[in-house]
Scaffold this active site. Structure first.
Site, PDB file in Angstrom:
ATOM      1  N   ARG A   1      21.390 -62.139 -13.610  1.00  0.00           N
ATOM      2  CA  ARG A   1      19.644 -62.228 -13.478  1.00  0.00           C
ATOM      3  C   ARG A   1      19.435 -61.412 -12.138  1.00  0.00           C
ATOM      4  NH1 ARG A   1      16.614 -67.078 -16.160  1.00  0.00           N
ATOM      5  NH2 ARG A   1      18.674 -68.357 -16.731  1.00  0.00           N
TER       6      ARG A   1
ATOM      7  N   GLU B   1      24.472 -67.476 -12.869  1.00  0.00           N
ATOM      8  CA  GLU B   1      23.221 -66.999 -13.467  1.00  0.00           C
ATOM      9  C   GLU B   1      23.017 -65.781 -12.088  1.00  0.00           C
ATOM     10  OE1 GLU B   1      21.596 -67.365 -16.120  1.00  0.00           O
ATOM     11  OE2 GLU B   1      21.531 -68.816 -16.536  1.00  0.00           O
TER      12      GLU B   1
ATOM     13  N   GLU C   1      17.776 -62.559 -27.823  1.00  0.00           N
ATOM     14  CA  GLU C   1      18.894 -61.601 -28.183  1.00  0.00           C
ATOM     15  C   GLU C   1      18.342 -61.320 -29.654  1.00  0.00           C
ATOM     16  OE1 GLU C   1      20.884 -64.284 -25.031  1.00  0.00           O
ATOM     17  OE2 GLU C   1      18.900 -64.898 -26.420  1.00  0.00           O
TER      18      GLU C   1
ATOM     19  N   ASP D   1      29.106 -65.785 -25.452  1.00  0.00           N
ATOM     20  CA  ASP D   1      29.026 -64.799 -26.620  1.00  0.00           C
ATOM     21  C   ASP D   1      29.442 -63.890 -25.205  1.00  0.00           C
ATOM     22  OD1 ASP D   1      27.979 -66.063 -24.279  1.00  0.00           O
ATOM     23  OD2 ASP D   1      25.714 -65.990 -25.424  1.00  0.00           O
TER      24      ASP D   1
END
Length: 685
Positions: free
Chosen positions: A257, A253, A521, A398
């Site tokens: 980010r 993260e 998404e 993913d």
């Protein structure tokens, strides 16, 4: 007794009507209990030319009457099919109905389609999208971002996130750092890898006490042309944000980010062309790049003292890996660092960051199944043992696939493309179910299911909202037709609930996990499919999403997570990716004249939606060191396919996409009969 007799009579009447439909048309309604009842969705029950009702050999779900939707059936002999079959699927090869088999036109009429003229789908979605309406939607998306951003700055800055219902800030929960209500085991590990909102541990994973929402939103300000606020925000970040904090954060993260946003904003500031307007900063001395370097150095301890080279999931920004650190991590969390770390290495001329990220990718890749080529979703970083053996396209896996391709697009290393192609072939062979072609033939629509990584056997009957990114990835490789079908399935779920539930059970036609944290998404795939096809259908989809967000998630001081997609109850949280991704993709969808589309520069988006220009500078290796490889020394660029100039073209450019034919530009991307089929399969009709 009289009322019991009445109820029994009504039940028998209903069963009789269903039986009649079954006998006459082979169209019994779905009841969601596929293991017990031979009822499915119309198309799989079409009769073969010999009138037999059994499936054709090796092709469950195309003809005949299997015991459930073809998604429950293996895709072919040995659960894999053949490589040639996978290749045909990738090309979108159409399979025409055999002689004597009723084609889509007939069955469309039986299912309620029109034999001639425009049906309700064509009336709603096809035709031009008026310029005035597009401008209105663009302004609505810009206003959505401004409302969330302005409220964050007014009520939450310098804390990490905005609590939009109570109009205050949110930071790490120091008093209860490991409270994990209602989540356990592998489900927790996977959720913590990928943007979950389910626990205080996850809050602390994401929130590092470094003004996360402001940092994450920097390049969105630039893309929307707000130079004054971009310059102000950059100066605030430089002057107020520090990573010298006693904060334990998740490596994944923090990388996607924060590190990714700092690098993106730095590139925007230093771009000599300044396509978004004057985004330069007076007396700028590469401060954002230095901050990115500082953060990355603080993340490096995660890569130390692991026997596999796969990083620990968390580090403390002051002290390194916590003593009680978990040795289990998800594949996406450990294997989706290469884009940001690679950019940093190439900007600094220091191979360290790209080397550790690339080593982690290769370590995971080498643990894939020898039989199927698939990877699991949770691995032990010390033993290399797969703790989670589920292979799918959603949570836990993913962005691993996404970054294999995007790393190649940015850096031109052929080994990244080779890994992606091999992974994509395994996905097609083992995960893809349904008919061969999206827009032709009989059977259930294509869907990618969750399987056991070693056997390829179906593990469950749910998909998660993160998988909605995959049509966008398929656009990047030119598999547009397959992307159209998968996107339509997720859009149908959105239409039913006005949001995407975190998990949706396609067998039960109901959500398994009910919250929606404003994820991007589906919007991302909608945007990329519009860029590939220029079909106004996707503008209508974007308008639906915008209006749903305004209706169901807007609160006093921003936009709130939906706690329950059915009753629309809310949680007091606005995650940073709402501003960095969801609003950005919605805005770009409707802003046809944006420099992203018109400047002549090729752009790519990271998994957090941060924009990166694709140019030769990132394909050059400014260092002379060697990467240490198991069994020897290899120079980084030696595998080293050196791209030719024409190879720098990026597929997601609006001028370079593998489009659908122009004659389909203003018709539906997916035929009405198949749209109606998908709507039926999610319980809309």
């Amino acid at each position: 007794m009289r009322w019991r007799a009445l109820v029994l009579g009504l039940l028998l009447l209903r069963l009789g009507l269903h039986g009649a439909l079954w006998l006459v048309f082979g169209l019994g309604p779905s009841m969601g209990f596929y293991q017990r009842f031979p009822l499915s969705f119309g198309f799989p029950r079409l009769r073969g030319p010999d009138g037999a009702g059994s499936p054709a050999p090796g092709r469950a779900g195309r003809l005949g009457a299997p015991s459930g939707p073809s998604w429950l059936q293996p895709p072919g002999p040995g659960a894999a099919g053949t490589a040639a079959e996978g290749a045909r699927r990738r090309r979108g090869a159409a399979r025409r109905p055999a002689p004597g088999v009723c084609g889509p036109a007939h069955w469309g009429y039986v299912l309620g389609g029109r034999g001639r003229g425009r049906d309700e789908y064509e009336q709603r979605y096809s035709g031009a999208f008026p310029p005035q309406l597009r401008a209105q939607m663009r302004d609505l998306a810009r206003g959505m971002f401004a409302f969330g951003y302005d409220n964050y700055m007014a009520h939450a800055f310098p804390q990490d996130e905005l609590n939009p219902i109570h109009c205050r800030g949110r930071g790490p929960d120091r008093g209860d750092p490991l409270s994990i209500p209602g989540t356990q085991g592998l489900f927790l590990i996977v959720l913590l890898c990928l943007h979950s909102t389910s626990s205080n541990l996850n809050i602390n994973d994401v929130l590092g006490n470094y003004s996360l929402t402001l940092v994450d939103a920097l390049d969105t300000l630039a893309i929307m042309g707000n130079s004054s606020e971009f310059q102000k925000a950059v100066k605030l970040v430089i002057n107020t944000v520090s990573f010298d904090k006693d904060s334990t954060v998740q490596v994944f993260e923090a990388t996607i980010r924060v590190l990714g946003s700092l690098l993106s904003a730095h590139r925007i500031i230093t771009d000599s062309k300044q396509p978004f307007g004057d985004m330069t900063i007076k007396d700028y001395d590469n401060e954002l790049l230095h901050m990115a370097h500082d953060l990355a150095v603080r993340l490096l301890p995660a890569f130390e003292n692991t026997k596999t080279g796969i990083p620990y999931p968390r580090v403390n920004l002051k002290t390194g890996v916590p003593l009680d650190s978990n040795n289990e991590t998800c594949t996406a969390g450990a294997g989706s660092l290469l884009v940001e770390f690679g950019i940093l290495s190439r900007l600094l001329g220091d191979s360290t960051f790209e080397w550790v990220a690339r080593r982690a990718v290769k370590a995971l890749w080498n643990l894939r199944s020898n039989d199927t080529g698939l990877l699991g979703n949770v691995v032990n970083i010390q033993t290399g043992h797969w703790v989670g053996k589920q292979s799918g396209l959603g949570a836990g896996l993913d962005s691993f696939y996404e970054y294999l391709l995007k790393s190649y697009i940015l850096f031109g290393e052929k080994e990244d493309l080779d890994m992606f192609n091999a992974a994509y072939q395994s996905i097609q062979n083992y995960l893809r179910r349904g008919r061969e072609a999206c827009n032709e033939g009989e059977g259930d629509p294509p869907l990618y299911v969750n399987v056991n990584m070693f056997s390829g056997q179906l593990m469950n009957t749910w998909i998660d909202s993160l998988q909605a990114f995959f049509p966008g990835l398929q656009v990047l490789i030119g598999d547009v037709e397959d992307a159209i079908c998968l996107h339509a399935f997720y859009y149908a779920i959105w239409k039913r609930y006005g949001a995407l539930p975190e998990r949706y059970n396609w067998q039960l036609q109901a959500p398994d996990v009910l919250f929606y944290p404003l994820r991007p998404e589906l919007v991302e795939s909608t945007y990329l499919l519009y860029q590939a096809t220029k079909n106004p259908f996707y503008l209508h989809v974007g308008m639906d999403i915008l209006q749903s967000l305004e209706k169901h998630t807007k609160v006093k001081c921003g936009y709130a997570t939906l706690h329950h997609v059915i009753d629309k109850s809310k949680e007091d949280r606005m995650e940073s990716f709402f501003l960095s991704e969801t609003c950005k993709y919605l805005y770009l969808l409707f802003d046809e004249e944006n420099p992203v589309h018109k400047s002549g520069t090729r752009y790519m988006f990271t998994t957090e939606g941060h924009i990166v220009s694709v140019d030769r500078h990132l394909r050059e290796l400014p260092w002379k060191e060697f990467f240490a490889e198991e069994g020897g020394q290899d120079q980084v660029g030696k595998s080293g396919h050196r791209p030719k100039p024409h190879e720098l073209k990026v597929i997601n450019s609006s001028s370079n996409c593998n489009r659908v034919p122009d004659e389909r530009r203003y018709s539906l991307p997916l035929k009405s009969i198949y749209m109606r089929q998908i709507d039926q399969m999610v319980g809309l009709i």
